[in-house]
Design an enzyme around this catalytic site. Structure first.
Site, PDB file in Angstrom:
ATOM      1  N   CYS A  75      29.307  47.883  35.307  1.00 24.84           N
ATOM      2  CA  CYS A  75      28.246  48.796  35.706  1.00 24.84           C
ATOM      3  C   CYS A  75      28.686  49.617  36.920  1.00 24.84           C
ATOM      4  O   CYS A  75      29.331  49.108  37.829  1.00 24.84           O
ATOM      5  CB  CYS A  75      26.941  48.093  36.049  1.00 24.84           C
ATOM      6  SG  CYS A  75      26.298  47.088  34.726  1.00 24.84           S
ATOM      7  N   ARG A  85      33.803  51.303  34.457  1.00 25.21           N
ATOM      8  CA  ARG A  85      33.112  50.066  34.843  1.00 25.21           C
ATOM      9  C   ARG A  85      32.150  49.568  33.769  1.00 25.21           C
ATOM     10  O   ARG A  85      31.565  48.480  33.901  1.00 25.21           O
ATOM     11  CB  ARG A  85      32.318  50.292  36.142  1.00 25.21           C
ATOM     12  CG  ARG A  85      33.162  50.746  37.301  1.00 25.21           C
ATOM     13  CD  ARG A  85      32.312  50.915  38.535  1.00 25.21           C
ATOM     14  NE  ARG A  85      31.794  49.638  38.968  1.00 25.21           N
ATOM     15  CZ  ARG A  85      32.442  48.796  39.758  1.00 25.21           C
ATOM     16  NH1 ARG A  85      33.632  49.105  40.210  1.00 25.21           N
ATOM     17  NH2 ARG A  85      31.901  47.658  40.104  1.00 25.21           N
ATOM     18  N   TRP A 103      27.356  47.979  31.617  1.00 20.00           N
ATOM     19  CA  TRP A 103      28.069  47.006  30.793  1.00 20.00           C
ATOM     20  C   TRP A 103      27.096  45.852  30.641  1.00 20.00           C
ATOM     21  O   TRP A 103      26.808  45.143  31.606  1.00 20.00           O
ATOM     22  CB  TRP A 103      29.359  46.545  31.482  1.00 20.00           C
ATOM     23  CG  TRP A 103      30.212  45.667  30.630  1.00 20.00           C
ATOM     24  CD1 TRP A 103      31.147  46.063  29.714  1.00 20.00           C
ATOM     25  CD2 TRP A 103      30.232  44.233  30.607  1.00 20.00           C
ATOM     26  NE1 TRP A 103      31.726  44.971  29.123  1.00 20.00           N
ATOM     27  CE2 TRP A 103      31.187  43.831  29.648  1.00 20.00           C
ATOM     28  CE3 TRP A 103      29.521  43.237  31.280  1.00 20.00           C
ATOM     29  CZ2 TRP A 103      31.459  42.501  29.365  1.00 20.00           C
ATOM     30  CZ3 TRP A 103      29.795  41.906  31.004  1.00 20.00           C
ATOM     31  CH2 TRP A 103      30.754  41.549  30.057  1.00 20.00           C
ATOM     32  N   ASN A 106      23.752  46.779  39.744  1.00 26.33           N
ATOM     33  CA  ASN A 106      24.994  46.259  39.157  1.00 26.33           C
ATOM     34  C   ASN A 106      25.126  44.824  39.635  1.00 26.33           C
ATOM     35  O   ASN A 106      25.081  44.570  40.841  1.00 26.33           O
ATOM     36  CB  ASN A 106      26.174  47.118  39.653  1.00 26.33           C
ATOM     37  CG  ASN A 106      27.516  46.442  39.466  1.00 26.33           C
ATOM     38  OD1 ASN A 106      27.684  45.628  38.566  1.00 26.33           O
ATOM     39  ND2 ASN A 106      28.473  46.783  40.313  1.00 26.33           N
ATOM     40  N   GLY A 107      25.277  43.880  38.689  1.00 25.36           N
ATOM     41  CA  GLY A 107      25.434  42.483  39.082  1.00 25.36           C
ATOM     42  C   GLY A 107      24.576  41.593  38.190  1.00 25.36           C
ATOM     43  O   GLY A 107      24.091  42.026  37.143  1.00 25.36           O
ATOM     44  N   GLU A 119      51.021  38.612  27.576  1.00 25.00           N
ATOM     45  CA  GLU A 119      50.498  39.912  28.023  1.00 25.00           C
ATOM     46  C   GLU A 119      50.561  40.927  26.874  1.00 25.00           C
ATOM     47  O   GLU A 119      49.617  41.700  26.670  1.00 25.00           O
ATOM     48  CB  GLU A 119      51.292  40.398  29.246  1.00 25.00           C
ATOM     49  CG  GLU A 119      50.974  41.794  29.724  1.00 25.00           C
ATOM     50  CD  GLU A 119      49.502  42.048  30.076  1.00 25.00           C
ATOM     51  OE1 GLU A 119      48.724  41.073  30.149  1.00 25.00           O
ATOM     52  OE2 GLU A 119      49.141  43.223  30.233  1.00 25.00           O
ATOM     53  N   LYS A 159      47.371  42.970  25.379  1.00 22.40           N
ATOM     54  CA  LYS A 159      47.301  44.444  25.271  1.00 22.40           C
ATOM     55  C   LYS A 159      46.916  44.843  23.858  1.00 22.40           C
ATOM     56  O   LYS A 159      46.066  45.688  23.652  1.00 22.40           O
ATOM     57  CB  LYS A 159      48.653  45.094  25.611  1.00 22.40           C
ATOM     58  CG  LYS A 159      49.037  45.229  27.051  1.00 22.40           C
ATOM     59  CD  LYS A 159      48.169  46.094  27.900  1.00 22.40           C
ATOM     60  CE  LYS A 159      47.003  45.340  28.420  1.00 22.40           C
ATOM     61  NZ  LYS A 159      47.034  44.712  29.690  1.00 22.40           N
ATOM     62  N   GLU A 189      43.189  43.828  22.910  1.00 20.80           N
ATOM     63  CA  GLU A 189      42.072  44.496  23.596  1.00 20.80           C
ATOM     64  C   GLU A 189      41.907  45.952  23.195  1.00 20.80           C
ATOM     65  O   GLU A 189      40.795  46.456  23.200  1.00 20.80           O
ATOM     66  CB  GLU A 189      42.160  44.348  25.118  1.00 20.80           C
ATOM     67  CG  GLU A 189      43.262  45.096  25.785  1.00 20.80           C
ATOM     68  CD  GLU A 189      43.313  44.856  27.287  1.00 20.80           C
ATOM     69  OE1 GLU A 189      42.266  44.807  27.927  1.00 20.80           O
ATOM     70  OE2 GLU A 189      44.434  44.719  27.812  1.00 20.80           O
ATOM     71  N   HIS A 197      54.491  23.870  15.785  1.00 22.68           N
ATOM     72  CA  HIS A 197      53.639  22.698  16.004  1.00 22.68           C
ATOM     73  C   HIS A 197      52.210  22.963  15.548  1.00 22.68           C
ATOM     74  O   HIS A 197      51.276  22.306  15.995  1.00 22.68           O
ATOM     75  CB  HIS A 197      53.673  22.285  17.478  1.00 22.68           C
ATOM     76  CG  HIS A 197      55.030  21.799  17.889  1.00 22.68           C
ATOM     77  ND1 HIS A 197      55.560  20.610  17.464  1.00 22.68           N
ATOM     78  CD2 HIS A 197      55.997  22.388  18.638  1.00 22.68           C
ATOM     79  CE1 HIS A 197      56.777  20.461  17.949  1.00 22.68           C
ATOM     80  NE2 HIS A 197      57.072  21.540  18.662  1.00 22.68           N
ATOM     81  N   LYS A 235      36.387  47.792  33.055  1.00 21.15           N
ATOM     82  CA  LYS A 235      37.598  47.667  33.864  1.00 21.15           C
ATOM     83  C   LYS A 235      37.447  46.628  34.971  1.00 21.15           C
ATOM     84  O   LYS A 235      38.336  45.843  35.219  1.00 21.15           O
ATOM     85  CB  LYS A 235      37.902  49.038  34.459  1.00 21.15           C
ATOM     86  CG  LYS A 235      39.122  49.082  35.330  1.00 21.15           C
ATOM     87  CD  LYS A 235      40.341  49.381  34.511  1.00 21.15           C
ATOM     88  CE  LYS A 235      41.622  49.273  35.283  1.00 21.15           C
ATOM     89  NZ  LYS A 235      42.692  48.737  34.420  1.00 21.15           N
TER      90      LYS A 235
HETATM   91  C1  F6R Z   1      43.476  43.615  30.670  1.00 24.61           C
HETATM   92  C2  F6R Z   1      42.826  43.686  31.953  1.00 24.61           C
HETATM   93  C3  F6R Z   1      42.063  42.509  32.410  1.00 24.61           C
HETATM   94  C4  F6R Z   1      42.172  42.362  33.935  1.00 24.61           C
HETATM   95  C5  F6R Z   1      41.240  41.235  34.432  1.00 24.61           C
HETATM   96  C6  F6R Z   1      41.380  41.005  35.911  1.00 24.61           C
HETATM   97  O1  F6R Z   1      44.192  44.778  30.385  1.00 24.61           O
HETATM   98  O2  F6R Z   1      42.879  44.683  32.624  1.00 24.61           O
HETATM   99  O3  F6R Z   1      42.452  41.355  31.767  1.00 24.61           O
HETATM  100  O4  F6R Z   1      43.488  42.078  34.270  1.00 24.61           O
HETATM  101  O5  F6R Z   1      39.918  41.572  34.134  1.00 24.61           O
HETATM  102  O6  F6R Z   1      41.095  42.154  36.627  1.00 24.61           O
HETATM  103  P1  F6R Z   1      41.619  42.354  38.104  1.00 24.61           P
HETATM  104  O7  F6R Z   1      43.092  42.447  38.048  1.00 24.61           O
HETATM  105  O8  F6R Z   1      40.973  43.632  38.544  1.00 24.61           O
HETATM  106  O9  F6R Z   1      41.166  41.154  38.882  1.00 24.61           O
END
Ligand code: F6R
Length: 600
Positions: A2, A27, A73, A99-100, A477, A481, A484, A500, A595
């Protein structure tokens, strides 16, 4: 999670609110709304969907010089027009964005609001109804707002309009980010300075459980007990160009391409004129003094932590544990006698990580935050901060922050090793410069990677990533990627682990992407590739120059073995990007995500 914007001044407010929300869309982007206030009262517009839809729905003929806006969000209640913010009190006098997450909203509802009819499924509506109730008792909006904030438990950043006062915006925060931006004859409020940088670069921090009475020409900061607070503003040092896509179709592609530049920036920032590593001596001392390091992070930052563990253990010889923040909070392991906590967070606002930080500070342990946002909550509340210098990362999928985190961890590891007098045959700056050049070579090979994405990932339902040691850390990772942004079900596995159990999922044509950049396990990972190929997998091997074999699909340039993750992740980022494009996915704003994850 948010985003909030507010404006009070002499200009029409709609554009500031809509432009600000557009910048905050990272956000959350499932619904949005604005409320503007003029002598005719409040004009409210809410939509399910994105800011572009909100812009179309807003009545542009309404002129108002104050207002609040929100991009959501969803936490409580589905994304819908009804649940979108701003929310209003029963009489319509008060209008609020939040927001929260309010943890005690049910108790508040029961105790104070049992006779109120609610119109949404949100915890937010409780706040605005509560303010109206308290206003009936106190007859004063500031007092009602203050009392309401005192009753709230949980996280919040709040902006409030009072229909009967066209001169004041009320704001407050606890554990969710919120800033006041200062202008001439106007002031703004925003979850992130990025939102309002177009109108001001002067910002005032709001600390937890403070409220601010914002007027056109003044800003009054106070604690929730009414004590006045004075605080100097600071200049937000964000280059507005960093927030634009330029000629790129997506922020993600721009940010992937920026990685070599970020590596060079990190080299420059962490090196003095004599080419010595430049780190705050207090950080050096804190790391050196630790008998064990606990890395706490989430998602991609957690994956960077896995790489960091190996860098620190191999160079500085300090044992490191890496923990998922949300797990650590509720299931704390036995701690060593002199631990150091390292929080890795691009945004510096992740609620799961912050919950751990609060706990370990209560226990009196030192904390270092590695973040891309130096003034962020995790940075302010830790004892020390290391900056990533990656520039704003706008795409929801993290790319350049991940490689920046690894680079800074490598510098920290070597700096600690040197401080401990350990011999190393690893010059981090030289090796980082080589890695930056290698990244550049890879970002120039987009066509080949687009073709691989089309051949292997355009229509598949699932995909596996396998690797051993450092490659395994990158596989998790790479899988994150891919899932997501392309919604392909993807998992990263240690090469030896697949057999396994998970190998049962391999069928004809299942894509298996194998990383082969580690000399000591090259033979074994190749064996694992044979195992999956024998069961019908469509294997794509990405190897490193010097270890390649004829049938490999893609070869990355040779870099120091401690830094291979910096480079091997680049083709995985690009594969995910092109797979998402092939599948018509919204690359920069994938479904269900946001994000900055500011709720636990
Ligand atoms: C994936 C991604 C998330 C963040 C996670 C932590 O691409 O961006 O998995 O890495 O939400 O966010 P930060 O790094 O802001 O604590």
């Amino acid at each position: 999670m948010c985003g909030i914007v507010g404006y009070i001044g002499n200009q029409d407010t709609k554009d500031v609110l809509l432009d600000g929300l557009q910048k905050l869309e990272y956000r959350g982007y499932d619904s949005a709304g604005i409320a503007v206030l003029n002598e005719a009262g409040v004009s409210l517009t809410k939509v399910k969907g994105r800011i572009a839809a909100l812009r179309e729905s807003v009545d542009h003929s309404v002129h108002a010089t104050m207002g609040i806006g929100h991009t959501r969000w969803a936490t409580h209640g589905v994304p819908s027009e009804n649940n979108a913010h701003p929310h209003q009190s029963a009489s319509g006098r008060f209008t609020l964005v939040h927001n929260g997450v309010i943890e005690n909203y049910l108790e508040l509802k029961e105790e104070y609001l049992h006779d109120v009819e609610f119109h949404s499924e949100t915890d937010t509506e409780v706040i605005v109804q509560l303010i109206e109730k308290l206003h009936a008792d106190y007859g004063d909006t500031a007092q009602a707002f203050r009392e309401a904030m005192r009753l709230l438990k949980g996280s919040y950043a709040i902006g409030l309009l009072d229909n009967e006062d066209q001169d004041t915006l009320y704001v407050s925060k606890n554990k969710s980010p919120l800033l006041v931006g200062l202008g001439e004859d106007f002031n703004v409020v925003a979850s992130d300075a990025m939102a309002t940088l177009k109108v001001t670069d002067q910002y005032l921090e709001i600390h937890d459980r403070e409220m601010v009475i914002v007027k056109r020409n003044s800003v009054e900061l106070q604690k929730l007990d009414g004590t006045m607070v004075t605080r100097e503003p600071y200049r937000a040092e964000i280059d507005p160009n960093d927030m634009e896509k330029g000629t790129y179709p997506h922020f993600m592609l721009k940010e992937i391409d920026e990685q070599p530049i970020v590596m060079r920036k990190i080299i420059q920032e962490y090196q003095d004129e004599d080419n010595e590593l430049k780190l705050d001596p207090a950080i050096r001392q804190a790391v050196k003094a630790a008998d064990r390091i606990y890395i706490i992070a989430a998602g991609t930052s957690y994956h960077a932590g896995l790489v960091g563990k190996s860098l620190i253990e191999k160079s500085a010889r300090i044992p490191v544990e890496v923990h998922i923040a949300s797990e650590f909070s509720y299931d704390m392991p036995l701690l060593s006698e002199n631990p150091l906590f390292i929080f890795i967070s691009q945004s510096g606002e992740t609620a799961d990580s912050r919950a751990v930080l609060v706990k370990i500070k209560e226990l009196g342990f030192p904390a270092l935050t590695i973040t891309n946002v130096p003034g962020s909550t995790l940075s302010r509340e830790a004892d020390y901060t290391l900056n990533l210098y990656a520039g704003p990362e706008i795409a929801v999928a993290s790319t350049k922050a991940y490689t920046a985190q690894i680079a800074v961890l490598a510098i920290l590891a070597v700096d600690t090793a040197r401080a401990k007098g350990l011999e190393l045959d690893f010059d981090p700056m030289q090796e980082l410069a080589i890695a930056a050049n290698a990244m550049e070579i890879l970002t120039d090979q987009k066509e080949a990677l687009e073709q691989l994405a089309s051949d292997y990932l355009a229509t598949t339902r699932n995909a596996f990533f396998i690797g051993r040691s450092a490659d395994y850390n990158v596989c998790v990772e790479g899988a994150l990627k891919l899932k997501e942004i392309s919604y392909i079900q993807a998992e990263g596995f240690a090469g030896g682990e697949l057999k396994h159990g998970t190998i049962a999922l391999i069928e004809d044509g299942t894509p298996v992407i194998a990383l082969a950049t580690q000399e000591n396990v090259n033979y074994s990972i190749r064996g694992n590739v044979q195992e999956v190929v024998a069961r019908g997998a469509n294997a794509m091997v990405i190897s490193m120059r010097g270890l390649e074999q004829d049938q490999d699909a893609f070869v990355i340039p040779h870099v120091h073995e401690l830094l291979t993750p910096l480079v091997s992740v680049v083709p995985l980022q690009l594969l995910a990007y092109y797979a998402a494009l092939h599948r018509d996915c919204d690359v920069d704003k994938p479904r269900n995500l946001a994000k900055s994850v500011t709720v636990e």
